[in-house]
Design a protein around this motif. Structure first.
Motif, PDB file in Angstrom:
ATOM      1  N   LEU A   1     -13.097   4.390  43.898  1.00  0.00           N
ATOM      2  CA  LEU A   1     -12.186   4.344  45.037  1.00  0.00           C
ATOM      3  C   LEU A   1     -12.907   4.087  46.358  1.00  0.00           C
ATOM      4  N   CYS A   2     -14.091   4.677  46.541  1.00  0.00           N
ATOM      5  CA  CYS A   2     -14.861   4.421  47.752  1.00  0.00           C
ATOM      6  C   CYS A   2     -15.195   2.938  47.862  1.00  0.00           C
ATOM      7  N   MET A   3     -15.679   2.356  46.787  1.00  0.00           N
ATOM      8  CA  MET A   3     -16.029   0.941  46.789  1.00  0.00           C
ATOM      9  C   MET A   3     -14.803   0.082  47.051  1.00  0.00           C
ATOM     10  N   ASP A   4     -13.691   0.409  46.402  1.00  0.00           N
ATOM     11  CA  ASP A   4     -12.476  -0.381  46.550  1.00  0.00           C
ATOM     12  C   ASP A   4     -11.960  -0.360  47.980  1.00  0.00           C
ATOM     13  N   MET A   5     -11.862   0.819  48.550  1.00  0.00           N
ATOM     14  CA  MET A   5     -11.316   0.942  49.907  1.00  0.00           C
ATOM     15  C   MET A   5     -12.252   0.320  50.944  1.00  0.00           C
ATOM     16  N   THR A   6     -13.551   0.450  50.730  1.00  0.00           N
ATOM     17  CA  THR A   6     -14.510  -0.159  51.652  1.00  0.00           C
ATOM     18  C   THR A   6     -14.450  -1.679  51.559  1.00  0.00           C
ATOM     19  N   TYR A   7     -14.331  -2.195  50.347  1.00  0.00           N
ATOM     20  CA  TYR A   7     -14.231  -3.637  50.164  1.00  0.00           C
ATOM     21  C   TYR A   7     -12.995  -4.205  50.860  1.00  0.00           C
ATOM     22  N   ILE A   8     -11.853  -3.537  50.705  1.00  0.00           N
ATOM     23  CA  ILE A   8     -10.632  -3.994  51.362  1.00  0.00           C
ATOM     24  C   ILE A   8     -10.809  -3.977  52.871  1.00  0.00           C
ATOM     25  N   THR A   9     -11.387  -2.892  53.386  1.00  0.00           N
ATOM     26  CA  THR A   9     -11.603  -2.780  54.828  1.00  0.00           C
ATOM     27  C   THR A   9     -12.505  -3.897  55.342  1.00  0.00           C
ATOM     28  N   CYS A  10     -13.601  -4.122  54.647  1.00  0.00           N
ATOM     29  CA  CYS A  10     -14.562  -5.147  55.055  1.00  0.00           C
ATOM     30  C   CYS A  10     -13.946  -6.541  54.960  1.00  0.00           C
ATOM     31  N   LEU A  11     -13.193  -6.789  53.909  1.00  0.00           N
ATOM     32  CA  LEU A  11     -12.560  -8.093  53.723  1.00  0.00           C
ATOM     33  C   LEU A  11     -11.578  -8.387  54.851  1.00  0.00           C
ATOM     34  N   LEU A  12     -10.777  -7.393  55.214  1.00  0.00           N
ATOM     35  CA  LEU A  12      -9.781  -7.593  56.260  1.00  0.00           C
ATOM     36  C   LEU A  12     -10.427  -7.754  57.632  1.00  0.00           C
TER      37      LEU A  12
ATOM     38  N   TYR B   1     -28.330   8.298  50.548  1.00  0.00           N
ATOM     39  CA  TYR B   1     -28.119   7.075  49.798  1.00  0.00           C
ATOM     40  C   TYR B   1     -26.645   6.772  49.550  1.00  0.00           C
ATOM     41  N   VAL B   2     -25.766   7.661  49.992  1.00  0.00           N
ATOM     42  CA  VAL B   2     -24.343   7.444  49.752  1.00  0.00           C
ATOM     43  C   VAL B   2     -23.577   7.566  51.067  1.00  0.00           C
ATOM     44  N   GLY B   3     -22.320   7.165  51.034  1.00  0.00           N
ATOM     45  CA  GLY B   3     -21.474   7.297  52.206  1.00  0.00           C
ATOM     46  C   GLY B   3     -20.924   5.970  52.684  1.00  0.00           C
ATOM     47  N   TYR B   4     -19.935   6.043  53.567  1.00  0.00           N
ATOM     48  CA  TYR B   4     -19.198   4.866  54.016  1.00  0.00           C
ATOM     49  C   TYR B   4     -20.102   3.834  54.681  1.00  0.00           C
ATOM     50  N   LYS B   5     -20.992   4.271  55.566  1.00  0.00           N
ATOM     51  CA  LYS B   5     -21.804   3.331  56.332  1.00  0.00           C
ATOM     52  C   LYS B   5     -22.684   2.489  55.422  1.00  0.00           C
ATOM     53  N   LEU B   6     -23.363   3.126  54.471  1.00  0.00           N
ATOM     54  CA  LEU B   6     -24.232   2.385  53.563  1.00  0.00           C
ATOM     55  C   LEU B   6     -23.423   1.516  52.603  1.00  0.00           C
ATOM     56  N   CYS B   7     -22.295   2.046  52.159  1.00  0.00           N
ATOM     57  CA  CYS B   7     -21.431   1.261  51.275  1.00  0.00           C
ATOM     58  C   CYS B   7     -20.943   0.014  51.990  1.00  0.00           C
ATOM     59  N   TYR B   8     -20.536   0.154  53.246  1.00  0.00           N
ATOM     60  CA  TYR B   8     -20.035  -0.981  54.018  1.00  0.00           C
ATOM     61  C   TYR B   8     -21.117  -2.051  54.168  1.00  0.00           C
ATOM     62  N   GLN B   9     -22.364  -1.624  54.378  1.00  0.00           N
ATOM     63  CA  GLN B   9     -23.459  -2.582  54.515  1.00  0.00           C
ATOM     64  C   GLN B   9     -23.646  -3.381  53.227  1.00  0.00           C
ATOM     65  N   GLU B  10     -23.500  -2.725  52.088  1.00  0.00           N
ATOM     66  CA  GLU B  10     -23.620  -3.428  50.805  1.00  0.00           C
ATOM     67  C   GLU B  10     -22.515  -4.475  50.653  1.00  0.00           C
ATOM     68  N   VAL B  11     -21.290  -4.060  50.932  1.00  0.00           N
ATOM     69  CA  VAL B  11     -20.157  -4.956  50.753  1.00  0.00           C
ATOM     70  C   VAL B  11     -20.223  -6.127  51.732  1.00  0.00           C
TER      71      VAL B  11
ATOM     72  N   VAL C   1     -29.011  -3.889  36.198  1.00  0.00           N
ATOM     73  CA  VAL C   1     -28.773  -2.493  36.560  1.00  0.00           C
ATOM     74  C   VAL C   1     -28.295  -2.474  38.008  1.00  0.00           C
ATOM     75  N   PHE C   2     -27.115  -1.949  38.214  1.00  0.00           N
ATOM     76  CA  PHE C   2     -26.522  -1.960  39.542  1.00  0.00           C
ATOM     77  C   PHE C   2     -26.399  -0.532  40.064  1.00  0.00           C
ATOM     78  N   LYS C   3     -27.131  -0.221  41.121  1.00  0.00           N
ATOM     79  CA  LYS C   3     -27.046   1.087  41.762  1.00  0.00           C
ATOM     80  C   LYS C   3     -26.446   0.879  43.142  1.00  0.00           C
ATOM     81  N   SER C   4     -25.412   1.620  43.428  1.00  0.00           N
ATOM     82  CA  SER C   4     -24.682   1.392  44.664  1.00  0.00           C
ATOM     83  C   SER C   4     -24.442   2.681  45.431  1.00  0.00           C
TER      84      SER C   4
END
Length: 445
Positions: free
Chosen positions: A393-404, A313-323, A281-284
């Motif tokens: 889209l939030c996950m995708d864009m954050t992942y690209i940002t973090c990867l770069l 529990y949501v938003g760019y900052k928390l998403c970025y920490q996960e990625v 179960v994946f909660k993000s």
């Protein structure tokens, strides 16, 4: 799904004439290896006895057997004068779905799709040129992941189709290409089409590719420290166009995916393999709060959802920490990337930039790394607005940002050119692979 593109102004193809001059007019045999094939170029180019104002056209046919489809590239080259360099005049491109790997249990059908695409080559290449036009197929991720007996059966079907064709078939005309060479040959294609391989300053552009579970980077280092501080297998040397290029190139497979290509948003897979995940179960924080979906991969079914309780529990900052937990420590950071210039970015970089409204799907565009970051913040902090269009889209864009930024170490003002074509020619590895057969381009590991 077909398109025809003309290259204007025509791009100069330099080494062919050099090879022709060195090898003379050696007659081609019915079969030839890559090493032997360079010696047959004299048959493709005009002889010295031809009138100075006459032109000669010759062709190359390259199949790209990818995971989602099979594509054919038919390249037209012109030799205007024996004492001048040939030019790349035209590319005919056509694709068909699904890819060869979809026919793992029906190899004959895989061969049938290739036979259908060969009709494009027959319509493009004049009949009198068929016997001296090389025919090559390179398979990529889709076939690499199949059991060897299934991939071999598909390749044998393709080989049978090639052998029955009227075209020139080198001994190694059907093969599976490794991921490293994909990046190197794509680099060759882009830098050839942009004219950088001919500049005396040796200024080149790098390339970035992003797929489901893997990412690749290839560029020409300016600093010896980049080469000295990199693992040996991250450096490849190629000899071409009378020059030697020592490239930094690496393909990273995320966690345990073994570079598996996923036919849906790729970045969710990265997080599914985060250590500590229980009960599949994946909660993000990267997903809308009320989003919930079952998703199958590798024979297992996962429940994917947002975190439902509370805005915190949501938003760019928390998403970025996960990625960041996934990206850090798995992507090598080259020494000099913070000081490099333009990179060309393909595949999911391009697709997600289109989805986010950053570039036009037809025209592409030039972005800075900070543009991905800015749009990631906008999307993640207003996820309800984008949920009906693309909940990932939030996950995708954050992942690209973090990867770069934290993966490769690019500065926020690093320029990325997102495109599918350069001078109306596809930016895939196919043109570089065609040079590999025309010119005996050697890649040394």
């Amino acid at each position: 799904m077909s398109s025809q593109a003309s290259l204007r102004p025509a791009v100069v193809l330099s080494l062919v004439l050099v090879v022709w001059a060195l090898t003379g007019l050696t007659h081609a045999q019915p079969k030839a290896s890559v090493l032997d094939f360079s010696a047959s170029l004299g048959n493709l180019l005009p002889s010295l006895s031809r009138p100075a104002n006459s032109s000669r056209i010759f062709y190359g046919v390259m199949f790209d057997a990818g995971s989602t489809g099979t594509r054919i590239h038919v390249y037209t080259f012109i030799q205007k004068d024996p004492e001048e360099l040939p030019v790349l005049d035209n590319e005919m491109f056509h694709s068909i779905k699904p890819g060869l790997s979809a026919y793992a249990d029906m190899p004959e059908m895989g061969g049938y799709t290739v036979r259908q695409l060969l009709k494009v080559a027959k319509k493009t290449v004049p009949r009198l040129e068929w016997k001296r036009t090389p025919l090559v197929l390179k398979a990529t991720a889709g076939l690499r992941l199949l059991p060897s007996e299934k991939s071999q059966a598909l390749l044998e079907q393709v080989q049978d189709v090639f052998d029955e064709s009227p075209f020139f078939v080198p001994d190694d005309s059907v093969s599976i290409m490794n991921g490293t060479n994909e990046g190197i040959l794509a680099w060759v294609t882009v830098n050839f089409l942009t004219g950088h391989l001919y500049a005396e300053t040796r200024e080149t552009v790098g390339i970035l590719d992003l797929g489901g579970g893997s990412t690749q980077i290839t560029f020409l280092p300016k600093s010896k420290k980049t080469i000295g501080s990199s693992p040996d297998d991250y450096i490849a040397r190629i000899d071409m166009f009378n020059s030697t290029y020592e490239l930094y190139t690496h393909r990273t497979c995320i966690k345990y995916l073994l570079c598996h290509v996923i036919h849906r948003p790729p970045y969710i897979i990265v997080l599914l393999y985060t250590p500590g995940l229980e009960w599949r179960v994946f909660k993000s924080s990267c997903l809308p709060k009320k989003f919930r979906e079952e998703w199958s991969f590798g024979g297992l079914t996962y429940i994917v959802s947002g975190k439902p309780d509370g805005e915190s529990y949501v938003g760019y900052k928390l998403c970025y920490q996960e990625v960041l937990k996934v990206v850090k420590d798995i992507v090598h950071q080259p020494y000099e990337l913070k000081d490099t210039s333009v990179f060309y970015a393909f595949s999911y970089y391009f697709d997600r930039a289109v989805d986010a409204g950053l570039i036009d799907r037809t025209q592409g565009g030039m972005l800075e790394v900070r543009d991905f970051k800015k749009r990631a913040k906008e999307v993640c902090n207003k996820m309800s607005k984008y949920r009906p269009i693309n909940p990932f889209l939030c996950m995708d864009m954050t992942y690209i940002t973090c990867l770069l930024k934290d993966g490769f170490g690019f500065k926020e003002n690093t320029v990325l050119q997102l495109t599918k074509k350069v001078n109306n020619v596809e930016t895939s590895w196919a043109l570089g692979a065609t040079f590999n057969h025309f010119q005996n381009l050697k890649i040394h590991r």
